[in-house]
Scaffold this motif. Structure first.
Motif, PDB file in Angstrom:
ATOM      1  N   UNK A  87     -42.448  -6.238 -32.334  1.00 18.64           N
ATOM      2  CA  UNK A  87     -41.472  -6.672 -33.522  1.00 18.64           C
ATOM      3  C   UNK A  87     -40.180  -7.197 -32.984  1.00 18.64           C
ATOM      4  N   UNK A  88     -39.780  -8.315 -33.389  1.00 21.08           N
ATOM      5  CA  UNK A  88     -38.509  -8.936 -33.101  1.00 21.08           C
ATOM      6  C   UNK A  88     -38.452  -9.969 -31.776  1.00 21.08           C
ATOM      7  N   UNK A  89     -39.811 -10.073 -31.287  1.00 19.46           N
ATOM      8  CA  UNK A  89     -40.141 -10.777 -30.169  1.00 19.46           C
ATOM      9  C   UNK A  89     -40.209 -12.174 -30.802  1.00 19.46           C
ATOM     10  N   UNK A  90     -39.726 -13.325 -29.965  1.00 15.58           N
ATOM     11  CA  UNK A  90     -39.644 -14.701 -30.367  1.00 15.58           C
ATOM     12  C   UNK A  90     -40.573 -15.455 -29.295  1.00 15.58           C
ATOM     13  N   UNK A  91     -41.625 -16.006 -29.715  1.00 15.49           N
ATOM     14  CA  UNK A  91     -42.045 -17.345 -28.836  1.00 15.49           C
ATOM     15  C   UNK A  91     -42.096 -18.399 -29.348  1.00 15.49           C
ATOM     16  N   UNK A  92     -41.271 -19.366 -28.384  1.00 12.00           N
ATOM     17  CA  UNK A  92     -40.788 -20.595 -29.219  1.00 12.00           C
ATOM     18  C   UNK A  92     -41.190 -21.782 -28.064  1.00 12.00           C
ATOM     19  N   UNK A  93     -42.035 -22.578 -28.655  1.00  3.99           N
ATOM     20  CA  UNK A  93     -42.859 -23.468 -27.910  1.00  3.99           C
ATOM     21  C   UNK A  93     -42.390 -25.052 -28.321  1.00  3.99           C
ATOM     22  N   UNK A  94     -42.027 -25.916 -27.069  1.00  3.35           N
ATOM     23  CA  UNK A  94     -41.742 -27.213 -27.111  1.00  3.35           C
ATOM     24  C   UNK A  94     -42.699 -27.845 -26.147  1.00  3.35           C
ATOM     25  N   UNK A  95     -43.525 -27.080 -25.522  1.00  2.00           N
ATOM     26  CA  UNK A  95     -44.463 -27.530 -24.631  1.00  2.00           C
ATOM     27  C   UNK A  95     -45.706 -26.937 -24.513  1.00  2.00           C
ATOM     28  N   UNK A  96     -45.689 -25.843 -23.809  1.00  4.28           N
ATOM     29  CA  UNK A  96     -46.872 -24.727 -23.865  1.00  4.28           C
ATOM     30  C   UNK A  96     -46.582 -23.662 -23.365  1.00  4.28           C
ATOM     31  N   UNK A  97     -46.927 -22.496 -24.075  1.00  5.01           N
ATOM     32  CA  UNK A  97     -46.861 -21.064 -23.690  1.00  5.01           C
ATOM     33  C   UNK A  97     -48.322 -20.232 -23.613  1.00  5.01           C
ATOM     34  N   UNK A  98     -48.677 -20.006 -22.548  1.00  7.90           N
ATOM     35  CA  UNK A  98     -50.049 -19.570 -22.484  1.00  7.90           C
ATOM     36  C   UNK A  98     -50.166 -18.122 -22.120  1.00  7.90           C
ATOM     37  N   UNK A  99     -50.755 -17.211 -22.774  1.00 15.39           N
ATOM     38  CA  UNK A  99     -50.500 -15.791 -22.279  1.00 15.39           C
ATOM     39  C   UNK A  99     -52.111 -15.288 -22.253  1.00 15.39           C
ATOM     40  N   UNK A 100     -52.223 -14.561 -21.035  1.00 17.18           N
ATOM     41  CA  UNK A 100     -53.706 -14.300 -20.652  1.00 17.18           C
ATOM     42  C   UNK A 100     -54.030 -12.983 -21.551  1.00 17.18           C
ATOM     43  N   UNK A 101     -55.279 -12.227 -21.145  1.00 11.08           N
ATOM     44  CA  UNK A 101     -55.829 -11.199 -21.866  1.00 11.08           C
ATOM     45  C   UNK A 101     -54.973  -9.808 -21.492  1.00 11.08           C
ATOM     46  N   UNK A 102     -54.880  -9.179 -22.467  1.00 12.99           N
ATOM     47  CA  UNK A 102     -54.556  -7.423 -22.233  1.00 12.99           C
ATOM     48  C   UNK A 102     -52.907  -7.478 -21.923  1.00 12.99           C
ATOM     49  N   UNK A 103     -52.176  -8.496 -22.446  1.00 14.64           N
ATOM     50  CA  UNK A 103     -50.560  -8.371 -22.200  1.00 14.64           C
ATOM     51  C   UNK A 103     -49.834  -7.695 -23.190  1.00 14.64           C
ATOM     52  N   UNK A 104     -49.219  -6.959 -22.652  1.00 14.30           N
ATOM     53  CA  UNK A 104     -48.303  -6.202 -23.621  1.00 14.30           C
ATOM     54  C   UNK A 104     -46.754  -6.576 -23.654  1.00 14.30           C
ATOM     55  N   UNK A 105     -46.363  -7.209 -24.821  1.00 14.39           N
ATOM     56  CA  UNK A 105     -45.116  -7.899 -24.737  1.00 14.39           C
ATOM     57  C   UNK A 105     -44.224  -6.738 -25.943  1.00 14.39           C
ATOM     58  N   UNK A 106     -43.254  -6.212 -25.387  1.00 15.97           N
ATOM     59  CA  UNK A 106     -42.575  -5.124 -26.218  1.00 15.97           C
ATOM     60  C   UNK A 106     -41.453  -5.875 -27.394  1.00 15.97           C
ATOM     61  N   UNK A 107     -40.721  -5.150 -28.038  1.00 13.90           N
ATOM     62  CA  UNK A 107     -39.810  -5.555 -29.066  1.00 13.90           C
ATOM     63  C   UNK A 107     -38.755  -6.381 -28.514  1.00 13.90           C
ATOM     64  N   UNK A 108     -38.096  -7.498 -29.248  1.00 11.58           N
ATOM     65  CA  UNK A 108     -37.023  -8.211 -28.908  1.00 11.58           C
ATOM     66  C   UNK A 108     -37.298  -9.059 -27.611  1.00 11.58           C
ATOM     67  N   UNK A 109     -38.265  -9.428 -27.386  1.00 15.27           N
ATOM     68  CA  UNK A 109     -38.439 -10.244 -26.142  1.00 15.27           C
ATOM     69  C   UNK A 109     -38.413 -11.901 -26.291  1.00 15.27           C
ATOM     70  N   UNK A 110     -37.711 -12.523 -25.728  1.00 15.10           N
ATOM     71  CA  UNK A 110     -37.429 -14.077 -25.862  1.00 15.10           C
ATOM     72  C   UNK A 110     -38.451 -14.792 -24.955  1.00 15.10           C
TER      73      UNK A 110
END
Length: 206
Positions: A87-110
């Motif tokens: 919650x509160x995390x933001x993924x903003x892309x103007x090119x490319x964001x690639x995330x693999x498998x089994x990735x944990x991204x907590x809250x309020x991550x930019x």
């Protein structure tokens, strides 16, 4: 007795409204993404300024609570299987964001692969004024972007910022509050501003 029935009825009605709202939000997220079996929770937000659902891909078993945004001039977000975006995390892309498998991204991550604005102050001011009048530009112009890659099994703690051009290796852990400006190798603990490797993780931590 009547008062208890009324209270129960009101609570039930509120739950129904919330449930309908969640379903409506989930349906909207589905329209804006290619979802291969992920789950959009009530806090999820999708901003697909390209209106191309192939540019935001969600893997099976992944749970999305944060915001995914791609700019109209470019950008793509690919999230693997069994990931979590807090919650509160933001993924903003103007090119490319690639995330693999089994990735944990907590809250309020930019996680942002773009500077979002121009370096030159005059150009930036003119661009901002144009955006307020005409919306997001269709051309990137001089805005700097660089792809971000996050490997399998990475854990990113709360309040972390990951900037453009960064690769985070498989199994790495990024400590809370860190700012990642350079590549992080696999299976290490990194922390700080800017983030630096503190230690290697034991093979049993994989």
């Amino acid at each position: 007795m009547i008062r208890d029935i009324l209270i129960f009825g009101i609570r039930l009605f509120k739950k129904l409204i919330f449930k309908l709202s969640d379903l409506e939000n989930s349906a909207l997220c589905e329209k804006l993404t290619t979802n291969n079996g992920g789950v959009f929770l009530s806090q999820a937000s999708i901003t697909n300024l390209q209106n191309d659902k192939k540019k935001i891909i969600i893997g099976k078993g992944s749970h999305i609570r944060g915001q995914l945004l791609i700019y109209p001039y470019d950008g793509k977000i690919t999230i693997g299987d069994y990931c979590y975006i807090g919650e509160g995390s933001r993924l903003w892309s103007g090119e490319s964001i690639t995330i693999g498998n089994n990735v944990l991204i907590s809250h309020n991550v930019n996680i942002m692969d773009t500077n979002a604005h121009e370096i030159d102050s005059v150009e930036r001011a003119l661009s901002y004024r144009d955006m307020t009048l005409n919306g997001h530009p269709l051309n990137k112009g001089s805005v700097q972007t660089a792809s971000i890659v996050i490997g399998n099994d990475v854990w990113i703690n709360f309040n972390v910022s990951i900037l453009k051009g960064v690769t985070i290796g498989q199994g790495a852990i990024i400590a809370a509050g860190s700012v990642v400006t350079h590549n992080i190798p696999p299976y290490v603990l990194a922390a700080g501003v800017p983030a630096k490797v503190l230690k290697n993780l034991n093979i049993n931590d994989k």
